[in-house]
Scaffold this active site. Structure first.
Site: not given
Ligand code: TPP
Ligand code: MG
Lengths: 325, 346
Positions: A60, A129
């Site tokens: 990322e 998450h």
């Protein structure tokens, strides 16, 4: 009017913008061959080829920076994070590169980039998450932060985000991809920074954005049965924030509940409340009440998760509190 | 896989005119930064300020090989490279002074020199973070089918960051036209390479990215040019990146707040390395080749000193940025296309 899913609305926005401007490309994990972790990029590899729909390694920080570098020299990247929970690994590139380069270079390098991906809690994905990052990102001067709640908004706002010459963080609701809504066949673009009045009512304002606007509408429908009429202000873009829309609503209803998905401390709601106390002090008939996630990491167990999230019951209770009911 | 240490090419260093240009570029950086240190001591320059003195052969050697349409991206230690690329001493000094005529109108300072017209994509202050950016520039070149290259300079400490690893992996994977130049000056602040990196021949890290790699002497401008030329050719013609480790040394402290020698390196070590001053080495070479008389050198030096004085005077006279500038350039106002509430397809 045709009814399509939020996912298809995003897909259509990507396709239309890639057709119209060949500087636009999509990059991220699983966006090409796999067709998107949430299938938002379905069919794009086939239509635009692998130079414009680019699968990356799990990296990322790296590919967010690749996007910023490409934007410095004239491309218009769309960087997809599989979810914003992973996007935080790239926060340095959002905060220290994308958001700063125009200013630090004395106006020479603007960064027309979109960082997008699902945000917020889904179901039982637990602590790492299930996070909502609006306030983290909205804190940064130099970026815009967009949170579409409906298919109509998703399409129009994503097109605007791609056309914007500034960095835009585009937060999609992880639970919204399958939701449906009316979307016209004609092309349209929704300007960033403009709220949408999702319900009109004169008793109390709920000021919110994105996915939470759906909850606010449910609440408004329920309360309507009790003859309580809610003004639902969906900010849609949390930075820049449409403060005029907030003012107009609160001056009409004299009461406000501020609803957000994320945590309480330094949340988006703190900014909204600050604005209301400064600009609407004389209009208020009651202190503003906030609804937000419990101030804890998201638990896994169903009952605990439910207790942690903002919901209709909590929002209704907040409305009744500001109405002294 | 290229893995050799390129040697100086004699065809290069026999060219008197070129050598004068190289010497001029390096001496300008040196004299300019001597004045920078002086201005810093007088409080005319603030904040972090990292001098490049001792490393000038790296900037000049590399940048002298670039085309005007190529790109450069670098770290906070950026004055030398900015000057080598042709930014005016006035623009750089004004930026250091925080004045409106600076290359970033006083918004960037020492660590953030930018000039779009020169493809100078900035000094960046977060160690490692600009390496993905340089890689993205390489991606854009390839995307457009161009034959430009991007030279991405960095200190040797950068190789220990995640950003470096992530970026070089993608550059190797996608074959991007980027030349990664590691300026191995042996220290990241006070931490020696040997105390920070598990391997000490750091160009070997290129192996992990299937990337051609080389090491060269960074005090010898010809050695730098030979190594960088090879890497540029590979990028331009084969769209292949290179990891180049250039061994150099900084003659000053890490920044203006750091003593020249002290806890982490000895005076003796510094003295030893200063024997290989890149400017002195080039000057001696030119003397031997009868390419430079003492008078030539003195004249060049006087001219350069005058240019640096002019830069100082200009910066000193340049106004501070107007207060309105505080809120300017946070966002661009214009969008590339008019966006209005529901517009019909065109
Ligand atoms: C991510 C990050 N960590 C720490 C710092 C503070 N810092 C600035 S320069 C530097 C040393 C870098 O050394 P090197 O990469 O070898 O470059 P040099 O200064 O020698 O040119 C450090 C630790 C920083 N700017 N960014
Ligand atoms: Mg170093």
């Amino acid at each position: 009017m045709p009814v399509i899913t939020y996912r298809d609305a995003l897909n259509r926005a990507l396709r239309e913008e890639m057709q119209r401007d060949d500087r636009v490309f999509l990059m991220g994990e699983e966006v090409a061959v796999y067709q998107g972790a949430y299938k938002v990029s379905k069919g794009l590899l086939q239509e635009f080829g692998e130079m414009r729909v680019v699968d990356t390694p799990i990296t990322e920080l790296g590919f967010a920076g690749v996007g910023v570098g490409a934007a410095m020299v004239g491309l218009r990247p769309i960087i997809e994070f599989m979810t914003w929970n992973f996007g935080v690994l790239a926060l340095d590139q959002v905060l220290n590169s994308a958001a700063k380069l125009l200013y630090m270079s004395g106006g020479q390098f603007n960064i027309p980039i979109v960082f997008r991906g699902p945000n917020g809690a889904a179901l039982q994905l637990s602590a790492q998450h299930s996070q909502a990052f609006e306030s983290w990102l909205a804190h940064i001067p130099g970026v815009k932060v967009v949170t579409p709640g409906t298919p109509y908004d998703a399409l129009g706002l994503l097109k605007a985000a791609i056309r914007d010459d500034n960095p835009v963080c585009f937060l999609e609701g992880e639970m919204l991809y399958n939701t449906k809504g009316e979307v016209p066949d004609e092309e349209y673009v929704i300007p960033l920074g403009k709220a949408d009045l999702k319900r009109e009512g004169s008793d109390c304002s709920i000021i919110t954005s994105g996915k939470m606007a759906l909850l606010a509408m449910t609440v408004a429908d329920q309360l309507a049965k009790e003859n309580i009429h809610i003004d639902v202000v969906d900010l849609r873009t949390v930075r820049p924030m449409d403060v005029e829309a907030i003012k107009t609503s609160v001056e009409k209803t004299n009461r406000a509940v501020v609803l957000e998905e994320g945590w309480e401390i330094c949340g988006i709601g703190t900014q909204v409340v600050d604005y209301i106390q400064r600009e609407c002090f004389d209009s208020l008939d009651a202190p503003v009440v906030r609804v937000h996630q419990a101030d804890v990491p998201m638990p896994y167990a169903k009952n605990l998760e439910r207790a942690a999230k903002p919901d209709a019951a909590k929002t209704i209770a907040a409305v009744k509190k500001v109405m002294y009911l | 896989m290229a893995k050799k240490k390129p040697e100086s090419k004699n065809s290069d260093n026999s060219d008197a005119e070129l050598n004068r240009e190289l010497l001029h570029s390096m001496l300008l950086q040196r004299r300019f930064e001597e004045r920078t240190a002086e201005a810093y001591a007088l409080g005319k320059i603030g904040g972090f300020c990292h001098l490049y003195i001792g490393q000038e052969a790296v900037s000049t050697g590399s940048i002298s090989l670039l085309r005007p349409d190529d790109y450069i991206i670098t770290t906070y230690r950026d004055h030398g490279q900015a000057l080598a690329r042709g930014m005016t001493p006035r623009a750089v000094m004004s930026e250091l002074f925080g004045r409106v005529d600076g290359c970033a109108h006083g918004k960037g300072g020492s660590m953030h020199m930018f000039d779009k017209s020169l493809g100078f994509l900035g000094g960046h202050g977060i160690v490692g973070a600009h390496v993905p950016l340089g890689t993205g520039v390489g991606f854009a070149i390839k995307y457009r089918g161009g034959d430009q290259v991007c030279v991405c300079f960095m200190g040797e400490s950068v190789v220990n960051t995640g950003a470096f690893h992530e970026a070089l992996n993608m550059a190797g994977l996608w074959k991007l036209p980027v030349v990664y130049v590691i300026e191995n000056n042996r220290y990241g602040m006070g931490t020696s390479l040997e105390r920070a990196s598990a391997i000490h021949d750091i160009y070997e890290r290129g192996a992990a990215y299937n990337m051609p790699r080389a090491q060269c002497d960074g005090q010898d401008v010809f050695a730098v040019r030979a190594a960088v030329q090879e890497a540029i050719d590979r990028a331009r013609t084969e769209s292949t990146p290179t990891l180049l480790e250039v061994r150099t040394y900084r003659f000053m402290g890490h920044s203006m707040s750091d003593a020249v020698s002290g806890t982490y390196r000895s005076k003796a070590e510094l003295d030893e390395y200063m024997k290989r001053d890149p400017i002195a080495l080039l000057r001696m070479h030119m003397h031997e080749q009868n390419q430079l008389t003492d008078e030539d050198l003195q004249k060049m030096d006087e001219e350069i000193k005058a240019v640096c004085q002019d830069a100082w005077d200009f910066a000193d006279a340049s106004p501070e940025p107007p207060l309105e500038a505080l809120y300017e350039d946070v966002y661009v106002d214009t969008t590339s296309d008019a966006i209005t509430e529901p517009v019909a397809a065109n």
